[in-house]
Design an enzyme around this catalytic site. Structure first.
Site, PDB file in Angstrom:
ATOM      1  N   LYS A 153       0.817  -1.214   0.000  1.00 38.36           N
ATOM      2  CA  LYS A 153       0.000   0.000   0.000  1.00 38.36           C
ATOM      3  C   LYS A 153       0.854   1.268   0.000  1.00 38.36           C
ATOM      4  O   LYS A 153       0.588   2.226  -0.734  1.00 38.36           O
ATOM      5  CB  LYS A 153      -0.939  -0.010   1.205  1.00 38.36           C
ATOM      6  CG  LYS A 153      -2.021  -1.082   1.150  1.00 38.36           C
ATOM      7  CD  LYS A 153      -2.935  -0.987   2.352  1.00 38.36           C
ATOM      8  CE  LYS A 153      -4.090  -1.989   2.250  1.00 38.36           C
ATOM      9  NZ  LYS A 153      -3.622  -3.386   2.303  1.00 38.36           N
ATOM     10  N   SER A 232      10.819   3.133   6.301  1.00 37.64           N
ATOM     11  CA  SER A 232      10.158   1.899   6.714  1.00 37.64           C
ATOM     12  C   SER A 232      10.659   1.415   8.072  1.00 37.64           C
ATOM     13  O   SER A 232      10.050   1.699   9.096  1.00 37.64           O
ATOM     14  CB  SER A 232      10.351   0.825   5.647  1.00 37.64           C
ATOM     15  OG  SER A 232       9.616  -0.335   5.958  1.00 37.64           O
ATOM     16  N   ARG A 233      11.776   0.701   8.085  1.00 44.32           N
ATOM     17  CA  ARG A 233      12.385   0.223   9.328  1.00 44.32           C
ATOM     18  C   ARG A 233      13.894   0.359   9.213  1.00 44.32           C
ATOM     19  O   ARG A 233      14.499   0.055   8.186  1.00 44.32           O
ATOM     20  CB  ARG A 233      12.012  -1.245   9.601  1.00 44.32           C
ATOM     21  CG  ARG A 233      10.567  -1.445  10.036  1.00 44.32           C
ATOM     22  CD  ARG A 233      10.303  -0.861  11.416  1.00 44.32           C
ATOM     23  NE  ARG A 233       8.942  -1.079  11.876  1.00 44.32           N
ATOM     24  CZ  ARG A 233       7.938  -0.233  11.687  1.00 44.32           C
ATOM     25  NH1 ARG A 233       8.144   0.884  11.020  1.00 44.32           N
ATOM     26  NH2 ARG A 233       6.733  -0.498  12.157  1.00 44.32           N
ATOM     27  N   GLU A 262      17.553   2.853  16.827  1.00 44.26           N
ATOM     28  CA  GLU A 262      16.819   4.040  17.284  1.00 44.26           C
ATOM     29  C   GLU A 262      16.167   3.873  18.647  1.00 44.26           C
ATOM     30  O   GLU A 262      15.866   4.856  19.321  1.00 44.26           O
ATOM     31  CB  GLU A 262      15.751   4.427  16.264  1.00 44.26           C
ATOM     32  CG  GLU A 262      14.609   3.447  16.137  1.00 44.26           C
ATOM     33  CD  GLU A 262      13.614   3.859  15.061  1.00 44.26           C
ATOM     34  OE1 GLU A 262      12.415   3.960  15.373  1.00 44.26           O
ATOM     35  OE2 GLU A 262      14.043   4.076  13.909  1.00 44.26           O
ATOM     36  N   HIS A 294      11.671   9.132  12.988  1.00 37.45           N
ATOM     37  CA  HIS A 294      10.562   8.194  12.820  1.00 37.45           C
ATOM     38  C   HIS A 294       9.217   8.921  12.857  1.00 37.45           C
ATOM     39  O   HIS A 294       8.309   8.560  13.618  1.00 37.45           O
ATOM     40  CB  HIS A 294      10.604   7.118  13.912  1.00 37.45           C
ATOM     41  CG  HIS A 294       9.954   5.833  13.492  1.00 37.45           C
ATOM     42  ND1 HIS A 294      10.445   4.602  13.850  1.00 37.45           N
ATOM     43  CD2 HIS A 294       8.847   5.580  12.748  1.00 37.45           C
ATOM     44  CE1 HIS A 294       9.667   3.648  13.353  1.00 37.45           C
ATOM     45  NE2 HIS A 294       8.695   4.228  12.687  1.00 37.45           N
ATOM     46  N   ALA A 296       7.433   9.736   9.836  1.00 37.95           N
ATOM     47  CA  ALA A 296       6.742   9.639   8.553  1.00 37.95           C
ATOM     48  C   ALA A 296       5.243   9.395   8.725  1.00 37.95           C
ATOM     49  O   ALA A 296       4.424   9.913   7.967  1.00 37.95           O
ATOM     50  CB  ALA A 296       7.369   8.552   7.692  1.00 37.95           C
TER      51      ALA A 296
END
Length: 331
Positions: A153, A232-233, A262, A294, A296
């Site tokens: 998605k 993302s990660r 993180e 982080h 987003a």
């Protein structure tokens, strides 16, 4: 019933309290769930956690011993939860399987354009009334090639924006997304994508198979003037290997909203402390790198959907219902 919510940001607190009003009381804490803070949850049947919580064996043992029976994670990712231990302890675990993909996709493009057009450097200069253009030259994106690793998605939303820029579209995933194909995307092997793309954006989950998906070898394949974006990660990129390449003068820009180490740093104010993470300290010194914390997903739309889904997960649990958001069902 009162629910204990860990890791609640100041902007989130009124949204969480409003969403739970009329259903359950909620106590919001700014501290993250960890081995040190887990005892606070004693007596709470339901605990809500954030993506940076550490739900390892010891934390889950402490929660279960204190009477917790349900964990409602306010994120899509769940690599921070030991699901096998949770199941063994009889803990129900639910997550948010969907929220606005546009929040992350749009932010990934924000990072891409920021490093391409040197926005942070330009802004810092003008604060000092330095209006020179030296070192600020970027590139047109139209006609260049974007490589999207992960076309779910969020990757699809990112691709739609890329098409708006007029870029050539390359994709890589375990299965092709028909919507991306319809947009003109060509699926190729990862190595070909890395070698040909001018801009690479990561949109895959962090799994054992994707840990360090972008490792030293992958970085070597990429163009010297490529742009790399990760929203993302953090564990998808071998950060130490990335630093090595950056020190060698490679890449037009790197935009990172996540970092593999993180936990214990992001979402916290460390400005008055000595950060002992040498890799991160080196990373933020490069003029072609932008690191954000982080954020987003952090729009009123996405956070609202995350909170609403969390409330539904709690209500499903109390009513004995099971939804697609349940990772470990009620025993």
């Amino acid at each position: 019933m009162e629910i204990l919510a860990f890791g609640v940001q100041a902007d989130e607190k009124p949204l969480i309290e409003k969403a739970f009003a009329g259903h359950h009381d909620v106590r919001c804490l700014s501290v993250f769930l960890s081995e040190d803070t887990a005892p606070i949850a004693a007596g709470y049947e339901i605990v809500s956690t954030s993506v940076n919580a550490n739900l390892n064996n010891r934390v889950l043992q402490t929660l279960a011993a204190g009477g917790t029976q349900m964990i409602a994670q306010r994120s899509t990712g769940f690599n921070n939860i030991d699901l096998e231990v949770a199941e063994r302890l009889g803990l129900t675990v639910a997550r948010v399987s969907y929220y606005s993909p546009y929040s992350v996709a749009e932010f990934a493009w924000t990072l891409a354009t920021a490093v391409n057009r040197r926005i942070v450097r330009a802004s810092n200069r003008t604060r000092d009334f330095d209006f020179r253009l030296d070192g600020l030259m970027g590139r047109d994106l139209r006609g260049r090639t974007v490589g999207v690793l992960g076309t779910g998605k969020i990757g699809e939303a990112f691709t739609r924006i890329a098409r708006g820029f007029g870029m050539n579209l390359l994709g890589w995933d375990v299965a092709e997304n028909p919507a991306c194909v319809a947009l003109g995307m060509t699926y190729v092997e990862k190595e070909q994508l890395l070698a040909e793309a001018d801009l690479i954006s990561l949109h895959v989950p962090l799994l054992p198979a994707t840990q360090h998906l972008i490792d030293a070898a992958a970085l070597k394949i990429m163009k010297d003037d490529a742009i790399l974006v990760n929203s993302s990660r953090g564990g998808l990129i071998d950060t130490e290997a990335l630093v090595v390449e950056l020190r060698g003068g490679r890449f037009t820009g790197v935009g990172l909203d996540v970092y593999e180490a993180e936990a214990g740093l992001f979402f916290l104010d460390k400005s008055l402390e000595v950060v002992e993470d040498d890799t991160l300290a080196r990373l933020v010194t490069f003029p072609n790198v932008v690191v954000t914390s982080h954020q987003a997903y952090y729009t009123v739309d996405a956070v609202g959907q995350i909170i609403d889904t969390t409330v539904r997960n709690v209500l499903d649990y109390t009513a004995g219902r099971r939804s697609e958001n349940v990772l470990v069902p009620r025993g």
